[in-house]
Design a protein around this motif. Sequence first.
Motif, mmCIF file in Angstrom:
data_model
loop_
_atom_site.group_PDB
_atom_site.id
_atom_site.type_symbol
_atom_site.label_atom_id
_atom_site.label_comp_id
_atom_site.label_asym_id
_atom_site.label_seq_id
_atom_site.Cartn_x
_atom_site.Cartn_y
_atom_site.Cartn_z
ATOM 1 N N ALA A 4 -40.669 38.072 -38.397
ATOM 2 C CA ALA A 4 -40.561 38.242 -37.232
ATOM 3 C C ALA A 4 -39.143 37.030 -36.623
ATOM 4 O O ALA A 4 -39.161 36.450 -37.316
ATOM 5 C CB ALA A 4 -41.937 37.637 -36.935
ATOM 6 N N TYR A 5 -38.934 37.742 -35.363
ATOM 7 C CA TYR A 5 -37.785 36.698 -34.520
ATOM 8 C C TYR A 5 -38.806 36.344 -33.433
ATOM 9 O O TYR A 5 -39.439 37.219 -32.607
ATOM 10 C CB TYR A 5 -36.805 37.294 -34.572
ATOM 11 C CG TYR A 5 -35.807 37.782 -35.000
ATOM 12 C CD1 TYR A 5 -35.985 38.640 -36.381
ATOM 13 C CD2 TYR A 5 -34.039 37.513 -34.965
ATOM 14 C CE1 TYR A 5 -35.240 38.624 -37.448
ATOM 15 C CE2 TYR A 5 -33.379 37.666 -36.235
ATOM 16 C CZ TYR A 5 -34.149 38.028 -37.231
ATOM 17 O OH TYR A 5 -33.477 38.214 -38.568
ATOM 18 N N HIS A 34 -40.953 32.655 -40.265
ATOM 19 C CA HIS A 34 -40.298 33.408 -38.785
ATOM 20 C C HIS A 34 -38.897 33.303 -38.613
ATOM 21 O O HIS A 34 -38.878 31.682 -38.772
ATOM 22 C CB HIS A 34 -41.539 33.817 -38.466
ATOM 23 C CG HIS A 34 -41.991 34.343 -38.387
ATOM 24 N ND1 HIS A 34 -42.419 35.970 -38.451
ATOM 25 C CD2 HIS A 34 -43.407 33.994 -38.738
ATOM 26 C CE1 HIS A 34 -43.897 36.334 -39.809
ATOM 27 N NE2 HIS A 34 -44.671 34.944 -39.633
ATOM 28 N N THR A 94 -34.328 40.206 -28.692
ATOM 29 C CA THR A 94 -33.447 39.846 -29.466
ATOM 30 C C THR A 94 -35.319 39.773 -30.606
ATOM 31 O O THR A 94 -35.629 40.237 -31.522
ATOM 32 C CB THR A 94 -32.611 38.556 -30.014
ATOM 33 O OG1 THR A 94 -31.737 39.216 -29.345
ATOM 34 C CG2 THR A 94 -32.202 38.076 -31.707
ATOM 35 N N ASP A 96 -39.113 39.722 -31.102
ATOM 36 C CA ASP A 96 -40.505 40.695 -31.519
ATOM 37 C C ASP A 96 -41.713 39.440 -30.849
ATOM 38 O O ASP A 96 -42.361 40.654 -30.338
ATOM 39 C CB ASP A 96 -40.429 40.278 -32.834
ATOM 40 C CG ASP A 96 -39.953 40.681 -33.872
ATOM 41 O OD1 ASP A 96 -39.623 42.232 -33.925
ATOM 42 O OD2 ASP A 96 -39.752 40.180 -35.098
ATOM 43 N N VAL A 97 -41.063 38.338 -30.138
ATOM 44 C CA VAL A 97 -42.635 38.173 -29.941
ATOM 45 C C VAL A 97 -42.154 36.345 -28.986
ATOM 46 O O VAL A 97 -41.095 35.954 -28.942
ATOM 47 C CB VAL A 97 -43.758 37.263 -30.823
ATOM 48 C CG1 VAL A 97 -44.578 36.295 -29.686
ATOM 49 C CG2 VAL A 97 -44.330 38.508 -30.889
ATOM 50 N N VAL A 119 -42.069 43.298 -23.974
ATOM 51 C CA VAL A 119 -42.304 42.369 -25.674
ATOM 52 C C VAL A 119 -43.491 41.252 -25.465
ATOM 53 O O VAL A 119 -43.901 40.814 -24.371
ATOM 54 C CB VAL A 119 -40.463 41.281 -25.670
ATOM 55 C CG1 VAL A 119 -40.807 39.991 -26.489
ATOM 56 C CG2 VAL A 119 -39.908 42.211 -25.793
ATOM 57 N N ILE A 153 -47.554 39.255 -35.593
ATOM 58 C CA ILE A 153 -46.566 38.818 -36.392
ATOM 59 C C ILE A 153 -46.543 39.371 -37.630
ATOM 60 O O ILE A 153 -46.031 39.707 -38.724
ATOM 61 C CB ILE A 153 -45.659 37.813 -36.020
ATOM 62 C CG1 ILE A 153 -46.417 36.725 -36.552
ATOM 63 C CG2 ILE A 153 -45.082 37.427 -35.030
ATOM 64 C CD1 ILE A 153 -45.596 35.379 -36.635
#
Length: 155
Positions: A4-5, A34, A94, A96-97, A119, A153
């Motif tokens: 994840a990002y 990540h 951009t 994910d979390v 988000v 994630i």
Amino acid sequence: MPGAYIAVCGPSEASAADQLDAEHIAQWAAERGHVVLCGGQGGVMAAAALGAAAGGGVSVGLLPGDTRDGAAPGLTVALRTGLDEMRNALLVRTADVVVCIGGSWGTLSELALAVRTGVPVIALRTWVPAPAPGHLIEVGSAHEACQALAPLIQG
């Protein structure tokens, strides 16, 4: 392929506690494969870059100006955006979390953009709207932040 990002957001003039927590969370994320995103400058952002480096991972800083001047040491990638504060939208979209630590107007804008766009947000000693939306999780420590991140994630 990276996991994840995770955007780690917070003030450039941050407390020692905020910096330690950002470093802890970024290191935890990097150790699990990540990518750590941040605004690329000092304070919480620099701590996140150092944490990602300590965890053997990748950190990407979205810098406000047209140069890489002032980029946080420890960043793997320093991107000049020329967007000033508007880079906050790019950072959030951009990610994910988003993890928000501490309070500044920039942190508030990142939190608001994340909430507005759905988000997931982990909030540690930062702005929390009342009532908090379902995808905003308020925590009391870096350890709790990592616990809250884990299910968001996976996969």
